[in-house]
Scaffold this motif. Structure first.
Motif, PDB file in Angstrom:
ATOM      1  N   LEU A   1      31.259  42.168  40.271  1.00  0.00           N
ATOM      2  CA  LEU A   1      32.333  42.429  40.827  1.00  0.00           C
ATOM      3  C   LEU A   1      33.047  44.108  39.601  1.00  0.00           C
ATOM      4  CD1 LEU A   1      35.027  42.054  42.547  1.00  0.00           C
ATOM      5  CD2 LEU A   1      35.248  40.731  40.846  1.00  0.00           C
TER       6      LEU A   1
ATOM      7  N   GLY B   1      30.444  43.137  45.203  1.00  0.00           N
ATOM      8  CA  GLY B   1      32.089  43.236  45.774  1.00  0.00           C
ATOM      9  C   GLY B   1      33.363  44.485  44.566  1.00  0.00           C
TER      10      GLY B   1
ATOM     11  N   LEU C   1      38.205  43.693  47.667  1.00  0.00           N
ATOM     12  CA  LEU C   1      38.328  42.120  47.474  1.00  0.00           C
ATOM     13  C   LEU C   1      39.840  41.950  46.430  1.00  0.00           C
ATOM     14  CD1 LEU C   1      35.572  40.143  46.263  1.00  0.00           C
ATOM     15  CD2 LEU C   1      36.362  40.892  48.140  1.00  0.00           C
TER      16      LEU C   1
ATOM     17  N   ASP D   1      42.220  38.916  46.744  1.00  0.00           N
ATOM     18  CA  ASP D   1      41.181  38.157  47.743  1.00  0.00           C
ATOM     19  C   ASP D   1      41.294  37.452  46.479  1.00  0.00           C
ATOM     20  OD1 ASP D   1      40.822  35.662  49.139  1.00  0.00           O
ATOM     21  OD2 ASP D   1      39.946  38.005  50.634  1.00  0.00           O
TER      22      ASP D   1
ATOM     23  N   ALA E   1      38.366  35.379  47.872  1.00  0.00           N
ATOM     24  CA  ALA E   1      36.811  35.668  48.590  1.00  0.00           C
ATOM     25  C   ALA E   1      35.834  35.999  46.372  1.00  0.00           C
ATOM     26  CB  ALA E   1      37.117  36.792  49.341  1.00  0.00           C
ATOM     27  N   VAL E   2      37.475  36.031  45.554  1.00  0.00           N
ATOM     28  CA  VAL E   2      36.256  36.141  44.616  1.00  0.00           C
ATOM     29  C   VAL E   2      35.736  34.757  44.457  1.00  0.00           C
ATOM     30  CG1 VAL E   2      37.295  36.710  42.588  1.00  0.00           C
ATOM     31  CG2 VAL E   2      37.737  38.117  43.485  1.00  0.00           C
TER      32      VAL E   2
ATOM     33  N   LEU F   1      32.066  34.279  46.193  1.00  0.00           N
ATOM     34  CA  LEU F   1      31.908  35.714  45.666  1.00  0.00           C
ATOM     35  C   LEU F   1      30.669  34.950  44.455  1.00  0.00           C
ATOM     36  CD1 LEU F   1      31.203  38.712  46.148  1.00  0.00           C
ATOM     37  CD2 LEU F   1      32.486  39.323  44.470  1.00  0.00           C
TER      38      LEU F   1
END
Length: 437
Positions: free
Chosen positions: A118, A148, A175, A218, A221-222, A225
């Protein structure tokens, strides 16, 4: 298998720690058992991680740690957790350009364990160009997967929208976008962030960071991931064997830099850690068989240490019959005197003959490999130990015998060799792991 991810950035100062702490604190508030780690040699960030999660953090360094130790530490960290979050150091690919997979870069960890990355992008002063930066990072190493992005220091929705659109064309999800907010920045001093234990308002700061993450990222979503981290099947590895059965450890605001993986390894090997505070004028416990003075900020407490006569007398008695070792700040206190930033000299313990000065500061920074020239708490004579050096002190050498032959990460000799006298050893070098074990 525990899901894990790596949070990194193109460079230092992009906001990795702020974003990481916000995510950690928000996940912990949701009741998720999250563990964390810091890539590279860093004493300060793991303490903030631990405060955010309520669970201990550790360091993972691909240059200093043998691969078997890296795997064991990551596996142990993930064993009792719902999720493992690793924060990178400097830029994602920044490391020592020498041995593939052992550069010290956070990218080594992402490639080794197939971790999604990320990437935190500081978008202040740019717009769609952020997509070009992200494209470059995504294509730089096929073994490293940028999964991301988080936009940091966003000026407004008008600022955010075209950046997100440009990045969307890359197929990499954005994100979240964090607005510019000076109140989210943690204060710093010359070795990095002011330490976690020195913030009287740390709980409030972490609450604010968790609120920031909930509002602007989000988090679902993290979490999605993260990818499974396979457990290591090898035997437990120790970075440095315990230097004794009972270890007297200086521990207070002046002596706080010791790596969690060392203490954990010593505990696992059956050693006992007996803490004492030089600032409180305490002495090492006489029942201990070795004394360890870690690094920290003795220069900020030089006056108090100079008048801690009970500590000084007790340490001298201890050193008559048992090993005493000092790293960096501990090495400074073992010397004859410490000159502070104002040019005032403070007497130290005098167990070694050198002196140190902050009156004319000079940065010493980098990886180090030491070949030990005598038996000591970090290993026997001839052993090779990897670690790092990070300080601003100037050394005024004494007449002591050298403690180690030191080289940098490229094998070039380093002038600083530490000192040894009787049972006492010390060096500016911070030990991380044996490299010949």
């Amino acid at each position: 298998m525990t899901p894990a991810l790596l949070i990194s950035a193109p460079r230092s100062g992009a906001g990795k720690t702020t974003v990481t702490l916000g995510i950690l604190a928000a996940l912990a508030r949701r009741g998720i058992k999250v563990r964390s780690a810091k890539a590279g040699p860093d004493y300060i960030d793991p303490a903030f991680h631990a405060a955010a999660t309520g669970r201990s953090s550790l360091n993972l360094d691909s240059w200093s740690m043998p691969p078997s130790l890296l795997d064991a530490l990551a596996s142990d960290a993930a064993a009792d957790a719902d999720m493992l979050v690793i924060e990178g150091a400097m830029g994602l690919f920044d490391g020592v350009a020498r041995e593939p997979g052992r550069s010290g870069a956070a990218a080594d960890l992402a490639a080794r364990w197939h971790l999604p990355v990320l990437l935190v992008l500081d978008v202040s002063g740019q717009s769609q160009s952020a997509a070009a930066v992200l494209r470059g990072f995504a294509g730089h190493d096929p073994a490293v997967h940028i999964a991301g992005a988080i936009l940091n220091r966003v000026g407004s929705e008008r600022h955010r929208a075209p950046i997100a659109t440009a990045i969307g064309a890359l197929g990499i999800p954005v994100l979240g976008g964090i607005p510019r907010d000076a109140t989210l920045t943690l204060p710093e001093r010359h070795l990095g962030l002011v330490q976690a234990g020195e913030h009287g308002d740390l709980a409030a700061r972490l609450t604010a960071l968790a609120d920031m993450a909930e509002q602007h990222l989000d988090l679902d979503a993290v979490i999605a991931l993260a990818a499974p981290l396979a457990r290591s099947t090898g035997k437990t590895a120790f970075a440095i064997p315990p230097p004794g059965q009972r270890i007297a450890l200086a521990s207070d605001a002046a002596f706080s830099f010791i790596y969690p993986h060392l203490l954990d390894g010593w505990h696992r090997a059956g050693a006992e850690i007996v803490r004492f505070s030089p600032l409180a004028d305490e002495t090492p416990d006489s029942s201990c068989d070795v004394c360890w003075l870690p690094g920290g900020y003795p220069e900020l407490h030089a006056g108090a240490l100079a008048t801690a006569q009970t500590f000084r007398d007790g340490l001298m008695r201890f050193a008559e019959t048992r090993p005493v070792h000092g790293e960096c700040g501990g090495f400074m206190v073992l010397g004859e005197r410490l000159e502070d930033a104002d040019g005032v000299n403070h007497p130290m313990t005098g167990l070694l003959g050198h002196a140190t000065s902050f009156h004319k500061r000079r940065l010493h920074l980098g990886y180090r490999e030491a070949r030990l020239l005598a038996d000591s708490p970090i290993g026997p004579a001839g052993a090779r130990v990897r670690g790092h050096e990070f300080h601003y002190a100037t050394l005024i050498p004494g007449a002591d015998a050298p403690f180690a032959e030191l080289t940098d990460a490229y094998g070039q000799p380093v002038a600083e060799q530490g000192g040894r006298r009787g049972h006492v050893t010390g060096t500016f070098f911070h030990a991380i792991a044996r490299s010949d074990a």
